[in-house]
Design an enzyme around this catalytic site. Structure first.
Site, PDB file in Angstrom:
ATOM      1  N   ARG A  22       4.668   0.761  -6.695  1.00  0.00           N
ATOM      2  CA  ARG A  22       4.638  -0.282  -5.656  1.00  0.00           C
ATOM      3  C   ARG A  22       3.545  -1.307  -5.933  1.00  0.00           C
ATOM      4  NH1 ARG A  22       6.479   2.133  -0.483  1.00  0.00           N
ATOM      5  NH2 ARG A  22       4.931   0.923   0.625  1.00  0.00           N
ATOM      6  N   HIS A  74      27.907 -38.607 -17.040  1.00  0.00           N
ATOM      7  CA  HIS A  74      27.079 -39.266 -18.052  1.00  0.00           C
ATOM      8  C   HIS A  74      26.937 -38.388 -19.304  1.00  0.00           C
ATOM      9  CE1 HIS A  74      26.136 -42.499 -15.325  1.00  0.00           C
ATOM     10  NE2 HIS A  74      25.934 -41.576 -14.390  1.00  0.00           N
ATOM     11  N   GLU A  76      18.874 -15.328 -17.442  1.00  0.00           N
ATOM     12  CA  GLU A  76      17.856 -14.357 -17.844  1.00  0.00           C
ATOM     13  C   GLU A  76      18.315 -12.916 -17.687  1.00  0.00           C
ATOM     14  OE1 GLU A  76      14.081 -14.468 -15.733  1.00  0.00           O
ATOM     15  OE2 GLU A  76      15.090 -15.060 -13.899  1.00  0.00           O
ATOM     16  N   CYS A 123       0.816  -1.201   0.000  1.00  0.00           N
ATOM     17  CA  CYS A 123       0.000   0.000   0.000  1.00  0.00           C
ATOM     18  C   CYS A 123       0.858   1.262   0.000  1.00  0.00           C
ATOM     19  CB  CYS A 123      -0.875   0.016   1.238  1.00  0.00           C
ATOM     20  SG  CYS A 123      -1.696  -1.534   1.533  1.00  0.00           S
ATOM     21  N   GLU A 130      17.581 -22.784 -10.188  1.00  0.00           N
ATOM     22  CA  GLU A 130      17.163 -21.397 -10.030  1.00  0.00           C
ATOM     23  C   GLU A 130      18.355 -20.444 -10.247  1.00  0.00           C
ATOM     24  OE1 GLU A 130      14.618 -19.801 -10.155  1.00  0.00           O
ATOM     25  OE2 GLU A 130      15.037 -17.883  -9.203  1.00  0.00           O
ATOM     26  N   LYS A 172       6.974  -9.806 -17.310  1.00  0.00           N
ATOM     27  CA  LYS A 172       6.817 -10.130 -15.884  1.00  0.00           C
ATOM     28  C   LYS A 172       5.697 -11.142 -15.673  1.00  0.00           C
ATOM     29  CE  LYS A 172       7.663  -9.917 -11.577  1.00  0.00           C
ATOM     30  NZ  LYS A 172       8.823 -10.748 -11.201  1.00  0.00           N
ATOM     31  N   ASN A 219      -1.308   1.108   6.491  1.00  0.00           N
ATOM     32  CA  ASN A 219      -0.474   0.111   5.805  1.00  0.00           C
ATOM     33  C   ASN A 219      -0.017  -0.886   6.848  1.00  0.00           C
ATOM     34  OD1 ASN A 219      -0.578   1.503   3.482  1.00  0.00           O
ATOM     35  ND2 ASN A 219       1.577   2.079   3.417  1.00  0.00           N
ATOM     36  N   GLY A 220       0.070  -2.154   6.471  1.00  0.00           N
ATOM     37  CA  GLY A 220       0.555  -3.158   7.416  1.00  0.00           C
ATOM     38  C   GLY A 220      -0.518  -4.192   7.672  1.00  0.00           C
ATOM     39  N   LYS A 276      18.459 -17.583 -13.113  1.00  0.00           N
ATOM     40  CA  LYS A 276      18.670 -16.173 -12.795  1.00  0.00           C
ATOM     41  C   LYS A 276      19.817 -15.617 -13.630  1.00  0.00           C
ATOM     42  CE  LYS A 276      15.970 -15.336 -11.278  1.00  0.00           C
ATOM     43  NZ  LYS A 276      14.660 -15.728 -10.852  1.00  0.00           N
ATOM     44  N   TRP A 297      -2.877  -2.441  -1.598  1.00  0.00           N
ATOM     45  CA  TRP A 297      -2.450  -3.737  -2.135  1.00  0.00           C
ATOM     46  C   TRP A 297      -3.067  -4.740  -1.175  1.00  0.00           C
ATOM     47  CZ3 TRP A 297       0.463  -6.291  -5.821  1.00  0.00           C
ATOM     48  CH2 TRP A 297       1.014  -7.522  -5.457  1.00  0.00           C
TER      49      TRP A 297
HETATM   50  C1  F6R Z   1      12.109 -15.933 -13.613  1.00  0.00           C
HETATM   51  C2  F6R Z   1      10.687 -15.661 -13.595  1.00  0.00           C
HETATM   52  C3  F6R Z   1       9.777 -16.588 -14.308  1.00  0.00           C
HETATM   53  C4  F6R Z   1       8.480 -16.800 -13.504  1.00  0.00           C
HETATM   54  C5  F6R Z   1       7.474 -17.628 -14.307  1.00  0.00           C
HETATM   55  C6  F6R Z   1       6.222 -17.918 -13.512  1.00  0.00           C
HETATM   56  O1  F6R Z   1      12.826 -15.010 -12.859  1.00  0.00           O
HETATM   57  O2  F6R Z   1      10.250 -14.703 -13.047  1.00  0.00           O
HETATM   58  O3  F6R Z   1      10.387 -17.807 -14.574  1.00  0.00           O
HETATM   59  O4  F6R Z   1       8.812 -17.438 -12.304  1.00  0.00           O
HETATM   60  O5  F6R Z   1       7.130 -16.940 -15.486  1.00  0.00           O
HETATM   61  O6  F6R Z   1       5.589 -16.742 -13.131  1.00  0.00           O
HETATM   62  P1  F6R Z   1       4.504 -16.735 -11.977  1.00  0.00           P
HETATM   63  O7  F6R Z   1       5.211 -17.075 -10.709  1.00  0.00           O
HETATM   64  O8  F6R Z   1       3.975 -15.330 -11.979  1.00  0.00           O
HETATM   65  O9  F6R Z   1       3.479 -17.758 -12.331  1.00  0.00           O
END
Ligand code: F6R
Length: 600
Positions: free
Chosen positions: A27, A498, A482, A2, A475, A595, A100-101, A479, A74
């Protein structure tokens, strides 16, 4: 998360409130509202949706008040809706506030207020605060606020206006940010600096348990017990763009550094006297399941891989973790004895949503682990648990991942408890210490930045790990590729010989994770095989492991093996971040990525 704005001065309050909310839009929010103190009383205008919806609604009013409060919400308690939006007021609209909180004891307080004859208009925890103020007000708003603060548990940043004392705004904070600013002709407040910067760079930061009373030409600060205190004014040295990122160069870095706080938020109220409390799932009879699916995409899938192994270990239930795009097309064997868990930060990922609908159609009981309240996946699942990561703006997921891990571990232990299986209490106690360890790891950023230099000119890197560490290296590799575009493959360390070891040549970089005591020594000997072929190695392990001849060995704090998955994420995230920075990549918006992947 928020946003709050407040204005107490000689000019019109509304323009400040709206520009401030606008500056806090980054935010993330799902509804917005304002209360203005007008000549004939408090006027509150609020609605679900974007700020432009609020502005449209406001065009029906002429608001001339010089005192007002504003909010972007939020959602945490109660879905996004007009009624759940802030500000909240008492029945006769003499007191109004924004919050907020999270008020942790709101259920008890609500019961108490209901018994006293109060009724509630919203599903929010915040409404108890304004009704308590109404109850305790006895001619002194400050005294009533103090009394209310002594009754509420949890976190808050509060701004309160009232027709009873129409010359002031009372603000207070605990575990939720609040800044007060001095502008010509007014005192203002906001949850974050960007809301103030167009008007002033002169600010006061409230500490936890502190309060302030804003008047047009005066400000008074108070300690938790109501005693007046002096506070120093600070001058903000940066501009609006930098402020949105709290001074961090990128959202990704800001979000990495938010992890101690958001992990805490995700744990808050969920462990009480050695018991995991996930009331949202209290109606599920877990003994009916003979199989558990974890379904997700990308980073959320990596969190699921870890969570599924933990559940299998503690409950001995057979688990399958799978990516959503495979699940939905592979005719999975799912029936009414299947529990299916869908993990998604956005709650909108098309493949995960389709997989969820398929599992439901086949009769499974479904749980969503989501970060965005009211998102489609969270609404479609039978049950939902929320991570409390707040809005994640950088495309690369960081804080959502670690909060998913935390929640999935809690879930595994919760299911065990419900099945009357004895669980490892030490791990449950240690969960509370994780935010401090994360802080400790963040402090070593220089070390990870130095590793990034090893990757700068490379085309490929190799990540290896076993058991839970395999999920961590998947992971870590995701990271890195990407955000820095360095090609990174993750392997189960035992698979190296292998095939993949054929790729290792002098100068190759291998990033190894060996935190699981039962198998770490095996990974460490796999490292030696790569060193023998000229590889340079970065090893993340725990104290006590015998390591010889590894150029870059980093020892993680020793916690229960299951929790290492959370800790090891920090160096790997920062390694990816620093590599991307050295290479001049667009860290927050990597090429070709979105995103929220709402298309297949
Ligand atoms: C990587 C990343 C993506 C998401 C994937 C799923 O850093 O952000 O691999 O994890 O697209 O997204 P959500 O979690 O929103 O379903």
């Amino acid at each position: 998360m928020c946003g709050i704005t407040a204005y107490c001065g000689n000019d019109l309050a509304l323009p400040f409130l709206l520009q401030g909310l606008n500056k806090l839009e980054y935010r993330g929010y799902d509804s917005a509202g304002v209360t203005l103190l007008e000549d004939d009383g408090l006027v509150t205008v609020k609605c679900r949706g974007r700020l432009k919806n609020l502005e449209e609604k406001l065009s029906d009013y002429t608001l001339k008040g010089h005192i007002g409060i504003g909010h972007t919400r939020w959602a945490t308690h109660g879905v996004p809706s007009n009624l759940n939006s802030h500000p909240h007021s008492n029945d006769d609209e003499t007191i109004s506030l924004v919050h907020n909180g999270i008020i942790e004891n709101y259920r008890e307080l609500k019961e108490e207020l209901l018994e006293k004859g109060y009724h509630f208009q919203s599903e929010t925890d915040s409404e108890v605060v304004v009704l308590l103020l109404d109850y305790y007000y006895d001619g002194d708003l400050f005294a009533a606020t103090k009394k209310v603060l002594s009754r509420i548990e949890g976190s808050y940043a509060l701004c309160i206006v009232s027709t009873f004392e129409p010359d002031k705004i009372i603000v207070a904070r605990k575990d939720s940010p609040l800044v007060v600013g001095k502008v010509s002709n007014a005192y203002v407040a906001a949850s974050d600096i960007p809301a103030l910067l167009e008007y002033t760079k002169d600010v006061y930061f409230l500490n936890d348990y502190e309060m302030a009373v804003l008047e047009k030409d005066n400000i008074h600060f108070y300690s938790h017990d109501g005693k007046p205190i002096e506070k120093d004014m600070n001058t903000i040295p940066y501009d609006i763009e930098a402020a949105k990122k709290d001074g961090y160069e990128h959202f990704m870095l800001k979000e990495i550094y938010e992890q101690p706080r958001v992990i805490n938020e995700t744990l808050r109220g969920r462990i009480v006297n050695d018991k995991i409390i996930l009331d949202e799932l209290k109606d599920i009879d877990f003994s009916q399941f003979n199989k558990v699916y974890y379904v997700a995409c990308g980073t959320a899938y990596h969190a699921s891989l870890c969570g599924s192994q933990v559940l299998e270990r503690v409950t001995k239930l057979p688990v399958i973790a799978t990516v959503a795009s495979e699940f939905r097309y592979n005719d999975p064997i799912v029936d009414e004895h299947t529990l299916a868990i869908f993990v998604s930060q956005s709650g909108e990922t098309a493949d995960t949503l389709a997989a969820l609908r398929l599992a439901k159609a086949k009769g499974a009981t479904t749980i969503a682990i989501a970060n965005v309240l009211g998102s489609t996946i969270s609404r479609d699942a039978h049950y939902v648990l929320y991570t409390c990561a707040g809005p994640e703006i950088a495309v690369a997921s960081t804080k959502a991942y670690t909060t998913q891990l935390v929640l999935l571990i809690l879930l595994a232990y919760y299911v065990a408890q419900k099945l009357n299986i004895e669980v490892n209490l030490q791990l449950i106690h240690e969960l509370d210490t994780i935010p401090d360890y994360v802080n400790q790891l963040l402090a070593d950023h220089d070390i990870y930045a130095s590793w990034a230099k090893m990757l700068e000119n490379l085309h490929d890197t190799y990540f290896i790990g076993r058991s839970l560490d395999y999920a961590s290296v998947l992971e870590g590799a995701l990271k890195l590729k990407e955000v820095s575009y360095v090609h990174a493959d993750a392997y189960v360390a035992g698979e190296l010989k292998h095939g993949p070891i054929a790729l290792i040549e002098p100068g190759s970089v291998v990033i190894a994770v060996a935190t699981q005591p039962h198998i770490a020594a095996k990974t460490i000997s796999n490292i030696q095989e790569t060193i023998a072929r000229g590889a340079r190695v970065i090893l993340l392990t725990t104290e006590g492991q015998e390591v010889k001849n590894v150029e870059n060995t980093y020892y993680l704090p020793k916690v229960s093996p299951t929790l290492q998955s959370i800790l090891v994420a920090i160096p790997l995230q920062l390694l990816a971040y620093y590599t991307a920075c050295i290479k001049g990549c667009d860290v927050d918006k990597p090429r070709n990525l979105a995103k929220s992947v709402t298309v297949e």
